[in-house]
Design an enzyme around this catalytic site. Structure first.
Site, mmCIF file in Angstrom:
data_model
loop_
_atom_site.group_PDB
_atom_site.id
_atom_site.type_symbol
_atom_site.label_atom_id
_atom_site.label_comp_id
_atom_site.label_asym_id
_atom_site.label_seq_id
_atom_site.Cartn_x
_atom_site.Cartn_y
_atom_site.Cartn_z
ATOM 1 C CB THR A 97 -0.903 0.004 1.248
ATOM 2 O OG1 THR A 97 -1.636 -1.214 1.319
ATOM 3 C CG2 THR A 97 -1.873 1.176 1.208
ATOM 4 C CE LYS A 173 -4.600 -3.185 2.114
ATOM 5 N NZ LYS A 173 -3.175 -3.489 1.982
ATOM 6 C CE LYS A 245 2.795 1.979 4.682
ATOM 7 N NZ LYS A 245 1.734 1.556 3.694
#
Length: 297
Positions: A97, A173, A245
């Site tokens: 990702t 995602k 993140k």
């Protein structure tokens, strides 16, 4: 399939079980900077090499797991990058990702070398990786996907093709991580509240899992939250800073689209607080300690 060669760079917690799974039916090349991980790879039937460029040379596909867009760029195009060592017609399978911005530019640069990119971020831990039980969402040109579909099918129990261009996988995602990050934060709040109300957390968790309040993240992270205050803490299966993140990717994407995401933004702040409390390398279930820092027995 037995004639397909897949290179795997990075034989860590996810890389090694994925490489091991692929080696049951394919030729797999592997490289890691850790001599111990290289030895484990050889024991699993993986051919190891002295450096990353040797590893990818001649491979039909490169399975790549990186931390972020900057690392993706470095691995492929940096001073010791491997892109120039990939043969024309090869395909890079990006399982990480990294956000929406990095992938289209990367696909364009690889395309100039005659190399394809399949955007295939995945969900599931090391055990599921080794069993071929991952969820993989894919954005890719159909011709490039066709080349590596057998590779993906070896790793995934659920393979969802969500778009026909690199970046589409990252988009889905990002939506997935919004829900995952919020669900973990909500589970932590619920169990912290249960303790403050004088309830037994284990009994509370069992009761919640039997009703409408249950979720995958409650069932998966809840038991690890109960271990968070032990001296050794919960086993690290997913680091807290991964959600720093990922929730950053979520809120940045939403902001660029002028979409309000107040719940996701609140969850992001919780993970940032966890990082500030030296929990970055802890399991993400340790976020409960930010909410109830004095709950340790």
């Amino acid at each position: 399939m037995s004639t397909t060669t897949v290179a795997v760079l990075g034989l860590g917690a996810m890389g090694l079980p994925m490489a091991t799974r692929l080696a049951t039916e394919l030729t797999v090349h592997g490289f890691d900077i850790s001599a111990e991980r290289m030895e484990l790879a050889r024991a699993a039937g993986i051919s190891t090499f002295q450096n990353a460029r040797e590893t990818v040379s001649g491979a039909d596909a490169l399975l790549l797991a990186v931390r972020n867009g900057e690392q993706l760029d470095s691995v492929l195009f940096g001073e010791t990058g491997v892109a120039q060592s990939l043969k024309p017609g090869a395909v890079v399978i990006l399982t990480s990702t990294v956000g929406l911005d990095a992938v289209p530019a990367t696909a364009a640069r690889l395309g100039e070398l005659g190399v394809g990119l399949v955007d295939a971020p995945l969900s599931g831990g090391p055990v599921r990786a080794g069993e071929g039980d991952l969820l993989i969402v894919v954005g890719a040109e159909p011709a490039e996907l066709a080349k590596v579909r057998p590779v993906l099918e070896l790793l995934a129990s659920t393979l969802s093709i969500v778009g026909d261009k690199p970046g589409d996988g990252q988009a889905l995602k990002t939506v997935n991580q919004l829900l995952c990050g919020v669900h973990i934060a909500a589970a932590a709040e619920a169990l912290a509240l249960a303790e403050k109300l004088g309830l037994d957390q284990e009994t509370t968790l069992q009761a919640l899992q039997a009703g409408a309040a249950n979720s995958f993240m409650l069932g998966n992270r809840g038991p690890r939250m109960l271990q968070a205050y032990a001296e050794e803490g919960a086993e690290v299966l997913s680091r807290l800073d991964i959600f720093v993140k990922d929730m950053g990717i979520v809120t940045s994407a939403a902001r660029a689209l002028h979409l309000s995401t107040p719940v996701a933004s609140a969850a992001e702040q919780l993970y940032l607080l966890g990082e500030a409390h030296d929990l970055a390398a802890a399991d993400d279930s340790a976020v409960i300690k930010v909410l109830a820092p004095k709950s340790a027995k």
